[in-house]
Design a protein around this motif. Sequence first.
Motif, short mmCIF file in Angstrom:
data_model
loop_
_atom_site.label_atom_id
_atom_site.label_comp_id
_atom_site.label_asym_id
_atom_site.label_seq_id
_atom_site.Cartn_x
_atom_site.Cartn_y
_atom_site.Cartn_z
N LEU A 286 0.83 -1.21 0.00
CA LEU A 286 0.00 0.00 0.00
C LEU A 286 0.87 1.26 0.00
N GLY A 287 2.00 1.20 0.69
CA GLY A 287 2.93 2.33 0.67
C GLY A 287 3.45 2.58 -0.73
N PHE A 288 3.81 1.51 -1.44
CA PHE A 288 4.26 1.65 -2.83
C PHE A 288 3.12 2.17 -3.71
N LEU A 289 1.91 1.62 -3.50
CA LEU A 289 0.77 2.01 -4.32
C LEU A 289 0.47 3.50 -4.18
N HIS A 290 0.51 4.00 -2.97
CA HIS A 290 0.22 5.41 -2.72
C HIS A 290 1.44 6.31 -2.92
N ASN A 291 2.57 5.69 -3.26
CA ASN A 291 3.82 6.44 -3.49
C ASN A 291 4.19 7.28 -2.26
N ASP A 292 4.09 6.67 -1.09
CA ASP A 292 4.36 7.38 0.16
C ASP A 292 5.84 7.77 0.30
N ASN A 293 6.72 6.94 -0.24
CA ASN A 293 8.16 7.21 -0.15
C ASN A 293 8.75 7.15 -1.56
N PRO A 294 8.55 8.20 -2.37
CA PRO A 294 8.93 8.15 -3.78
C PRO A 294 10.43 8.02 -3.98
N LEU A 295 10.80 7.45 -5.12
CA LEU A 295 12.19 7.32 -5.51
C LEU A 295 12.73 8.68 -5.97
N GLY A 296 13.99 8.92 -5.73
CA GLY A 296 14.61 10.15 -6.24
C GLY A 296 14.38 11.33 -5.32
N THR A 297 15.33 12.26 -5.37
CA THR A 297 15.24 13.46 -4.53
C THR A 297 14.52 14.60 -5.23
N GLU A 298 14.33 14.48 -6.53
CA GLU A 298 13.62 15.51 -7.28
C GLU A 298 12.74 14.86 -8.33
N ILE A 299 11.68 15.57 -8.71
CA ILE A 299 10.73 15.03 -9.67
C ILE A 299 11.18 15.37 -11.09
N ASN A 300 11.42 14.38 -11.91
CA ASN A 300 11.72 14.57 -13.32
C ASN A 300 11.14 13.39 -14.08
N ALA A 301 11.34 13.36 -15.36
CA ALA A 301 10.75 12.32 -16.19
C ALA A 301 11.22 10.93 -15.77
N GLU A 302 12.51 10.83 -15.42
CA GLU A 302 13.07 9.53 -15.05
C GLU A 302 12.50 9.02 -13.73
N THR A 303 12.49 9.87 -12.70
CA THR A 303 11.96 9.43 -11.40
C THR A 303 10.46 9.20 -11.46
N SER A 304 9.77 10.01 -12.26
CA SER A 304 8.31 9.84 -12.41
C SER A 304 7.99 8.48 -13.02
N ALA A 306 9.96 5.82 -12.98
CA ALA A 306 10.35 4.77 -12.03
C ALA A 306 9.29 4.57 -10.96
N ASN A 307 8.79 5.66 -10.40
CA ASN A 307 7.74 5.55 -9.38
C ASN A 307 6.46 4.96 -9.96
N ALA A 308 6.15 5.32 -11.20
CA ALA A 308 4.96 4.75 -11.85
C ALA A 308 5.10 3.24 -12.01
N ASP A 309 6.32 2.78 -12.35
CA ASP A 309 6.57 1.35 -12.50
C ASP A 309 6.35 0.61 -11.17
N VAL A 310 6.87 1.21 -10.08
CA VAL A 310 6.70 0.60 -8.75
C VAL A 310 5.23 0.60 -8.34
N MET A 311 4.53 1.70 -8.58
CA MET A 311 3.12 1.79 -8.22
C MET A 311 2.30 0.73 -8.98
N ALA A 312 2.59 0.56 -10.27
CA ALA A 312 1.86 -0.43 -11.06
C ALA A 312 2.14 -1.84 -10.56
N THR A 313 3.41 -2.10 -10.19
CA THR A 313 3.75 -3.42 -9.66
C THR A 313 3.04 -3.68 -8.35
N ALA A 314 2.96 -2.66 -7.49
CA ALA A 314 2.24 -2.81 -6.22
C ALA A 314 0.75 -3.05 -6.46
#
Length: 834
Positions: A286-304, A306-314
Amino acid sequence: MNSSLRKFASFSFLFITSIVFFSCGEKSNVLTEENKTLSYEVLDKVMHEEEQWVKVHAAEYKLQVGLSEGVYETFLEQLSLFEDQSPYRIGIWRVLAKSAPTENERQLYIDKIIGVFKDTEATDRIHAAETLAKLGVPVSSLAKATTDEILQGEKGSLWVYTLWASMQGQEKTNNPMLDALILGIREEIPRLQAAYALQMEGNIPEDKWESLATKALDEPGTSIAKVYLLTAAYYWAGPEHQKSDSYKIIEDLILALQQSDNKGDRMALALAIAHKGDWSHQSILLGFLHNDNPLGTEINAETSAANADVMATAAFSLLQMEQTTHQLSAIDWVIVLIYMVGMMVIGYVFSKKNKNEKDFLLGGGKMNPIAVGLSLFATLLSSLSYLSYPGEMIKYGPVIFSGVLAFPLIYYIVGWFLIPRFMKLKVTSAYEILEINLGVSIRLLATFFFLSLRFLWMGTIIFITVNTAIISIFGFEDTTSNILWISIILIGVTIIYTTMGGLKAVVFTDVIQSCVLLGGALLTIVLISIYFGSATSWIPTQWLDHWGEYKWGIDARERLSIGNAILMTLIWYVASSGSDQMSIQRFLATENIKTARKTFAVSLITSFVAQFLLGLVGLAVLAYFLDNPQFLATNESVSTQADILFPKFILVGLPVGISGLVAAGILAAAMSSLSSGLSATSSVISEDLIKRFSRKSKPKKVDQLKRIRTLSLFVGIFTLALSLLISRVEGNLYDVVVKVVNLFVSPLFVLFFMALFIPFATARGVFLGGLVSIGIAIAVAFFKFMDIEVLFITPASLFSGIAAGIIFSYIDHKFLGNQETMQKRSKKIIDQRK
C-alpha cells in the motif's frame, strides 16, 4: 422426532441463524474497495500515460489479473507509432500476442518475434529470446538451429534467455538454469537474468535449494544480481526450508528492500510478497501504491517513470493476492466441522430405532410424506446439480432451465401412471416388479443397470465435489494424495451415519441438507444483490454473446434448444422416478397412493424452487465476475471458468461465517445423495443378489440388519475407488454428469416400461431392447453416434430401447411362439397371491 433430535435441530438452527445475522467481520485477506479501485486506476493510468517499457509492464499486469479492456487497442496504436523501434517493438508484440482476440493474430506477433530471434544482425535478439520464454514458445522446435547455435556459444545474456526459452514445451522436472548458476556464470547481468528466469520457472529440486540459498547469500552486496538470487530462493523455499536460518536471513534481506532507492529492488519485493500471498506485508504494498516514499530526490521524467513502474507493480501484487489467496476463516471451519459431527450424531440416534431390516431400508413404511419428499428432492438434486447448474447457466445461458415447463406433465405421468402400479405390490426392491411380470433374467439385468448407474453416480459425486468444490474452497493443494484423503473423509462420514441410522437417518439428514442447500443459494443471490444495489441489476438485459444462438425446436444434433430441454427434463424425471430404486423406495416408504403422490409433488416443487434458485445463482455469479474480472485466472474468461465460479465466489464474495455455511451446503448436497445411494444400492444387492443366490438358511432379523450395514460399508469403499477413474471423462462439468450419470437412466426405464405397459412383452425381447438402449447410450456419450449431441442421450437411448424391445418381443411372441408374456405372467402371479 424425539427430544434429543429436537434439541439438536434447535441448536443447529440457532447456530446457523447467529452466523447469518451476526457475522459481520471481514476476511483478513481482503483488499478494501478504495484500494482496489485505486489499483485499477493506477494500472490503467500507467498503461495509457507512461512511456514504452513502463507501459508494457502495466499492460501485462492488467492482463494477468483479468483486466484486458483497452489493452489490445492501446498497443495497436503503439504498433503504428513504434513498430520499427528496437527494442520497444518486442514489448509491443509481446503485449499484442498476449491480448490478441484470436489465435491467428497471436501467432502473427509470435512469428515477428521469432524472426528477430533468428536475425543475427538484430540489436534486440536478447529481448526477443526473453519474450519467447515469457510467452511459452517452444523455440527448441520452432527455431532449433538458432537455439542450438546460441546454446553452444558464450554464456552471456542471449545464452541465458535462449536456455530459458528452450525449456518451454518440455517436461519441467528440473531447471537447468539452477545448474548454470551454481556452476558459475561470470558476468553480473547474465547472473541477474538467470536468477530472474529461475524465479519465474521454479522446478527446483528440494535437495538443491540449500545450494541456491548459499549462492544468493554469498553473492556480493554490491552485485546487481543479488536481489534476484535472493528472491528466487525466497520464491521456491519449501515448508521445511522455511524453518531454516538461511531462509529467515533471506526474508529479512528482501523485506529491507522497501527502503531501497532502486526501482528494480522495490518491484522485486512487491512481486515476492504477491507470490507468497502474505497479507501481513500488505502495508508495504500500500505504501508503494500510494507512493508514500517516492524514488529520487527531485521530480523529473526519469523518477516519475520509475515511481509509476513501482506503483503499477504494487497494484498488480495487491490484486493478484486478492485473486489467489482467499481462504476459509476459523469460524468457517468450525461451522463445517459442527455440520459433519452433527450428521454422525443423527445416525447414532436413529440407530437405536432400527429393530429390523424393514426399519433400516423403508423406515418402517410409515414415514412423513413431506419429509420423504424433501429427501427425494435432495437425492435427485445432488451436489452435481448444485455445482453444475450455475456453471451451465454461466456458460450456455438459461435454455437448459426451460425444462421446468415439463413439471406438470411429469407429475401427471408419474403420479397417475407409475405410482399406482408400484404401490399395488408391496415390495422391498423395485425390481421385484420386473421379476413378477417378466422373470428373473430381466430383474437381474435391471439390477446390473441400477447398480452401474448408482455406482457411477456416487463416484461422480465424490469426484466433482472434491475436485471442483472442496479443493477450490478449502484451499487444499490439488494433489492425488489430498484428493484421495478428502474423498475418504467425505464418504467415511456418510457411511457412518447411513450405516447406523438407515433410511430414517437418511431422510432426516436430507431434510436438514435441503434447507442448507437452498439457503446457501439464496444467500448468494441476496449478497450479490446487495453488492449491486438491487435485486435486478445483475440480471442480463440481453442475450450474451458467449451463450450462442438459442433455438426453439427439437433437434438431436443441437446441444441445446427449448424443445430439447423440455424433452430431456420430461424423460429424465419420468425415467428416474419410474425405475430408480432410490425413488421407488421412497414411494414405498409412505402409507398409500395418495401420500406417495404427495411425496412426489413435494419433490417436484422443491426441485423447481432449487433449479430456479440455482439458475439465478448462475446469473448473479456471472454478473459478479464480469464486474470483478481480476478474480479470474490469467488468460481465462467467465466462459472457460464457468464451472468453478460458484465455488470461487464462496471464497471471494461471502463474509466470514457465511462462506463456511455455503461450503457446508455443498457438502450437504454431496452427502445427502451419497447416503441415499448407499441405502438404495445396499437394498438392491441384499434383495436382488444375496437373498437370491445365497445357499444359507434364512438369517435372523438381527443378522439381516448387520448384513445390510456391512453392505453399505463395502458399497462406499467401491464407490471411492470408482471416483478415481471419473477424471478421464472429457467435457465441462454438466457434460461429465450427463455422460456418466445418465448413461443407464433410460435403459433401466426401458425395462420397466415394457414390464408395465406392453402386454405382449417377452423376457428375451425386453432383454435385447435393454441391450440396444445401453448400446445407443454409450455410442452417443462417447462416440458421437450419428452426430447426436451428448445432452440428447436420454431421449435417444429411451426411444431406441423401447422400439427395439417392442419389435423383438413381437417377433418372439408372434413368430417364435413364446407365450410367456408380461400380461400372462402378471395375471398368474396376481391370481396366486389372491
